[in-house]
Motif scaffolding. Structure first.
Motif, PDB file in Angstrom:
ATOM      1  N   GLY A 192       3.632  10.712  -7.429  1.00  0.00           N
ATOM      2  CA  GLY A 192       4.757  10.648  -6.483  1.00  0.00           C
ATOM      3  C   GLY A 192       4.421   9.808  -5.259  1.00  0.00           C
ATOM      4  N   ILE A 193       3.214   9.994  -4.728  1.00  0.00           N
ATOM      5  CA  ILE A 193       2.832   9.219  -3.530  1.00  0.00           C
ATOM      6  C   ILE A 193       2.816   7.734  -3.865  1.00  0.00           C
ATOM      7  N   ILE A 194       2.184   7.394  -4.980  1.00  0.00           N
ATOM      8  CA  ILE A 194       2.047   5.970  -5.325  1.00  0.00           C
ATOM      9  C   ILE A 194       3.421   5.356  -5.548  1.00  0.00           C
ATOM     10  N   SER A 195       4.261   6.060  -6.316  1.00  0.00           N
ATOM     11  CA  SER A 195       5.542   5.462  -6.650  1.00  0.00           C
ATOM     12  C   SER A 195       6.442   5.335  -5.410  1.00  0.00           C
ATOM     13  N   TRP A 196       6.351   6.296  -4.511  1.00  0.00           N
ATOM     14  CA  TRP A 196       7.113   6.210  -3.247  1.00  0.00           C
ATOM     15  C   TRP A 196       6.620   5.024  -2.418  1.00  0.00           C
ATOM     16  N   MET A 197       5.305   4.872  -2.335  1.00  0.00           N
ATOM     17  CA  MET A 197       4.727   3.758  -1.569  1.00  0.00           C
ATOM     18  C   MET A 197       5.133   2.408  -2.175  1.00  0.00           C
ATOM     19  N   VAL A 198       5.088   2.320  -3.492  1.00  0.00           N
ATOM     20  CA  VAL A 198       5.426   1.055  -4.167  1.00  0.00           C
ATOM     21  C   VAL A 198       6.861   0.667  -3.827  1.00  0.00           C
ATOM     22  N   LYS A 199       7.776   1.623  -3.969  1.00  0.00           N
ATOM     23  CA  LYS A 199       9.192   1.303  -3.713  1.00  0.00           C
ATOM     24  C   LYS A 199       9.388   0.847  -2.271  1.00  0.00           C
ATOM     25  N   ARG A 200       8.801   1.558  -1.323  1.00  0.00           N
ATOM     26  CA  ARG A 200       8.959   1.211   0.097  1.00  0.00           C
ATOM     27  C   ARG A 200       8.357  -0.172   0.396  1.00  0.00           C
ATOM     28  N   LEU A 201       7.163  -0.405  -0.141  1.00  0.00           N
ATOM     29  CA  LEU A 201       6.497  -1.691   0.119  1.00  0.00           C
ATOM     30  C   LEU A 201       7.333  -2.842  -0.434  1.00  0.00           C
ATOM     31  N   LEU A 202       7.778  -2.706  -1.684  1.00  0.00           N
ATOM     32  CA  LEU A 202       8.534  -3.805  -2.292  1.00  0.00           C
ATOM     33  C   LEU A 202       9.869  -4.009  -1.582  1.00  0.00           C
ATOM     34  N   ALA A 203      10.530  -2.919  -1.208  1.00  0.00           N
ATOM     35  CA  ALA A 203      11.824  -3.033  -0.527  1.00  0.00           C
ATOM     36  C   ALA A 203      11.686  -3.760   0.807  1.00  0.00           C
ATOM     37  N   ARG A 204      10.505  -3.703   1.402  1.00  0.00           N
ATOM     38  CA  ARG A 204      10.298  -4.362   2.682  1.00  0.00           C
ATOM     39  C   ARG A 204       9.626  -5.726   2.521  1.00  0.00           C
ATOM     40  N   GLY A 205       9.518  -6.175   1.297  1.00  0.00           N
ATOM     41  CA  GLY A 205       9.022  -7.532   1.053  1.00  0.00           C
ATOM     42  C   GLY A 205       7.506  -7.656   0.962  1.00  0.00           C
ATOM     43  N   TYR A 206       6.791  -6.538   0.866  1.00  0.00           N
ATOM     44  CA  TYR A 206       5.327  -6.594   0.740  1.00  0.00           C
ATOM     45  C   TYR A 206       4.963  -6.609  -0.744  1.00  0.00           C
ATOM     46  N   SER A 207       4.773  -7.778  -1.291  1.00  0.00           N
ATOM     47  CA  SER A 207       4.651  -7.858  -2.751  1.00  0.00           C
ATOM     48  C   SER A 207       3.356  -8.503  -3.247  1.00  0.00           C
ATOM     49  N   ASP A 208       2.517  -9.008  -2.343  1.00  0.00           N
ATOM     50  CA  ASP A 208       1.270  -9.664  -2.772  1.00  0.00           C
ATOM     51  C   ASP A 208       0.283  -8.635  -3.355  1.00  0.00           C
ATOM     52  N   PRO A 209      -0.693  -9.125  -4.126  1.00  0.00           N
ATOM     53  CA  PRO A 209      -1.663  -8.196  -4.729  1.00  0.00           C
ATOM     54  C   PRO A 209      -2.308  -7.228  -3.749  1.00  0.00           C
ATOM     55  N   LYS A 210      -2.531  -7.648  -2.508  1.00  0.00           N
ATOM     56  CA  LYS A 210      -3.252  -6.747  -1.593  1.00  0.00           C
ATOM     57  C   LYS A 210      -2.471  -5.458  -1.337  1.00  0.00           C
ATOM     58  N   TYR A 211      -1.147  -5.492  -1.539  1.00  0.00           N
ATOM     59  CA  TYR A 211      -0.365  -4.274  -1.302  1.00  0.00           C
ATOM     60  C   TYR A 211      -0.546  -3.247  -2.426  1.00  0.00           C
ATOM     61  N   HIS A 212      -1.080  -3.692  -3.530  1.00  0.00           N
ATOM     62  CA  HIS A 212      -1.442  -2.732  -4.586  1.00  0.00           C
ATOM     63  C   HIS A 212      -2.425  -1.700  -4.020  1.00  0.00           C
ATOM     64  N   ALA A 213      -3.408  -2.195  -3.292  1.00  0.00           N
ATOM     65  CA  ALA A 213      -4.417  -1.277  -2.725  1.00  0.00           C
ATOM     66  C   ALA A 213      -3.760  -0.324  -1.732  1.00  0.00           C
ATOM     67  N   ILE A 214      -2.836  -0.833  -0.955  1.00  0.00           N
ATOM     68  CA  ILE A 214      -2.177   0.019   0.044  1.00  0.00           C
ATOM     69  C   ILE A 214      -1.285   1.058  -0.646  1.00  0.00           C
ATOM     70  N   SER A 215      -0.651   0.656  -1.759  1.00  0.00           N
ATOM     71  CA  SER A 215       0.261   1.594  -2.448  1.00  0.00           C
ATOM     72  C   SER A 215      -0.493   2.807  -3.025  1.00  0.00           C
ATOM     73  N   HIS A 216      -1.753   2.609  -3.366  1.00  0.00           N
ATOM     74  CA  HIS A 216      -2.545   3.750  -3.860  1.00  0.00           C
ATOM     75  C   HIS A 216      -3.201   4.413  -2.652  1.00  0.00           C
ATOM     76  N   ALA A 217      -2.367   5.098  -1.866  1.00  0.00           N
ATOM     77  CA  ALA A 217      -2.850   5.718  -0.625  1.00  0.00           C
ATOM     78  C   ALA A 217      -4.083   6.556  -0.927  1.00  0.00           C
ATOM     79  N   ARG A 218      -5.019   6.537  -0.004  1.00  0.00           N
ATOM     80  CA  ARG A 218      -6.291   7.227  -0.249  1.00  0.00           C
ATOM     81  C   ARG A 218      -6.076   8.680  -0.662  1.00  0.00           C
ATOM     82  N   PHE A 219      -5.127   9.328   0.014  1.00  0.00           N
ATOM     83  CA  PHE A 219      -4.932  10.755  -0.212  1.00  0.00           C
ATOM     84  C   PHE A 219      -4.435  11.055  -1.633  1.00  0.00           C
ATOM     85  N   SER A 220      -3.843  10.050  -2.281  1.00  0.00           N
ATOM     86  CA  SER A 220      -3.309  10.304  -3.640  1.00  0.00           C
ATOM     87  C   SER A 220      -4.443  10.693  -4.589  1.00  0.00           C
TER      88      SER A 220
END
Ligand code: URP
Ligand code: ZN
Ligand code: ZN
Length: 489
Positions: A192-220
């Motif tokens: 749930g955390i990862i998928s929520w982060m992915v949707k938010r990041l992409l919706a705001r235009g953050y789509s480069d590979p480095k955002y993959h790391a951010i989408s997998h929030a540490r706490f997940s």
């Protein structure tokens, strides 16, 4: 004239096991080690190992070979290419996956992977069974029979959309593993955390590979570890947590083991040698470094090394998951995909041992015996392949890698033997390289040449063994008088 007693002697090397380093000859008769001693002989053939290290072949207990990804992309390797690259890197046993997808019959899945491995493998292999569709047929009919036939471990994903297993079916799978005596391995991240982060990041235009790391929030990671450990404790089922990447994740495991829970865990070279910065490259180049969980920070690397030294983490596997950097793999969605469209995974079967040898032996971090333990002996023990695999001992399979500890090699894309076409470690220079590799007494790699034929590797049937046995204590029940948990199993 009498026939020599041995087929082969490896003479004059420094032999290392997980506990000792000593000078000895190794005599091999047929497929197994017949004697370890000094002045052994004669033999039909000798290998001169003076100035060399003689180590058990590596056991890589987590690699994806000829496997469809969650998104339906076939990875780049065949059993022939993957196991060839493993052999060139000093690994002589792989445990890869037989991966069920939703709607597939587990028995047919196993048959298919067996056929592929039988045709191509040049080293010995076993399978973890991935369960993505825990139907009654799968859990009550197929799984128990397949465990009995030598597939002593199961793997589940807690994330990846078509594959993920939710908590309730996960409890059913844990109980099925317990009943069959199999180890339960898990890719544990909070979906749930990862998928929520992915949707938010992409919706705001953050789509480069480095955002993959951010989408997998540490706490997940820590959250999923805690949840999985709680469920496993509820039914007293041993587990293996795959690819630990964060300091917090390692701490969750340390705490669980401190409570007496049977929790095993691994990490991988990508979490010890790469960081999230590696994904931050111009354009889509960073996709070459995209795997799940992603590489993290230098401080996580330090925490993982500490966890390895303390025994909180017991093995280092490659999580080899090769995708080419072209339209067949990483760029299947086109030349400029968003990070969510890129297949997750890195090639690593061939570089696992040289990278670790360099860090642990040449640079002295934890030392030679610990290198052998983490990369060969411990995985062989946890997955019940020991004493046949994972050590150099009389009666063990003669799976041996002779290392030149002085050889310097600069890792390069075109020197690799897998089919990914690149390595995330290109340009790094390591000291120490496996120059001659034996599988069951046969020399399969010698100074850059492959001498084994496809299909010469063998299936290693195994039960779950000691590591997969329940503790006998339903710890989560917390009340020995009622022991109500036991009534539900
Ligand atoms: O990114 C990775 N690790 N891909 C392979 C599948 C898995 O998650 O283990
Ligand atoms: Zn995984
Ligand atoms: Zn994996």
């Amino acid at each position: 004239m009498t026939e020599p007693a041995y087929d082969l002697i490896i003479r004059g090397g420094r032999v290392a096991t997980a506990t000792d380093v000593f000078e000895a000859d190794i005599a091999i008769a047929g497929e197994t080690v017949a004697a370890v001693g000094r002045g052994l002989g004669p033999a039909k053939r000798e290998l001169d190992a003076r100035e060399k290290l003689v180590l058990p072949g590596g056991v890589d207990s987590h690699c994806h070979i000829e496997q469809l990804s969650a998104a339906g992309i076939m990875n780049a390797d065949s059993f022939e290419s993957a196991t060839t690259s493993a052999a060139f890197g000093g690994t002589t046993t792989v445990i890869s996956f037989a991966a069920q997808h939703v709607g597939m019959h587990l028995r047919e899945v196993l048959d298919d992977y067996h056929a592929l491995a039988r045709k191509g493998a040049v080293i010995d292999y076993a399978f973890h069974m991935i369960i993505a569709d825990p139907t009654r047929q799968t859990l009550e009919q197929d799984l128990p029979a397949l465990i009995r036939q030598g597939h002593g471990s199961i793997k589940i994903f807690m994330t990846y959309d078509p594959l993920k297993i939710d908590d309730e079916p996960l409890l059913d799978i844990l109980v099925a593993a317990r009943e069959g005596g199999a180890m339960l391995c898990a890719h544990a991240e909070n979906h749930g955390i990862i998928s929520w982060m992915v949707k938010r990041l992409l919706a705001r235009g953050y789509s480069d590979p480095k955002y993959h790391a951010i989408s997998h929030a540490r706490f997940s990671e820590a959250e999923a570890f805690n949840r999985l450990i709680g469920m496993a404790a509820l039914v007293d089922q041993p587990i293996m947590i795959f690819h630990v990447s964060t300091a917090e994740g390692a701490k969750v495991i340390r705490d669980a083991r401190g409570q007496g829970l049977k929790v095993f865990a691994e990490t991988c070279p990508q979490y010890l040698f790469l960081t999230a910065d590696d994904l931050d490259r111009p354009g889509v180049e960073g996709a070459k470094w995209m795997c799940s969980p992603p590489p993290r920070r230098g401080s996580d690397q330090d925490a993982l090394w500490t966890a390895l030294s303390l025994g909180d983490l017991q093995t280092i596997s490659s999580d080899h998951a090769p995708y080419r950097f072209d339209e067949t793999g990483k760029l299947r969605a086109g030349p400029a995909p968003n990070f969510k469209q890129v297949a997750n995974g890195l090639p690593g079967l061939e570089t696992r041992l040289p990278l670790l040898f360099d860090a642990m032996v040449s640079e002295g971090r934890l030392g030679l015996e610990k290198f052998v333990e983490l990369t060969s002996t411990a995985p062989a023990k946890i997955y019940n392949l020991h004493p046949r695999k994972g050590s150099i001992a009389v009666g063990a399979d003669a799976d041996i890698a002779i290392w030149d500890p002085k050889r310097r090699v600069t890792i390069a894309d075109d020197a690799m033997h897998d089919r990914a076409g690149y390595t995330p470690y290109a340009g790094r220079t390591v000291r120490g390289w496996p120059i001659t590799v034996l599988s069951r007494g046969r020399v399969i790699v010698d100074d850059g040449k492959l001498l084994a034929s496809p299909g010469s590797g063998r299936f290693l049937a195994r039960s779950g063994g000691e590591a997969a046995k329940p503790t006998g204590r339903l710890v989560a029940d917390m009340n020995p008088e009622t022991n109500f948990g036991a009534k539900l199993l």
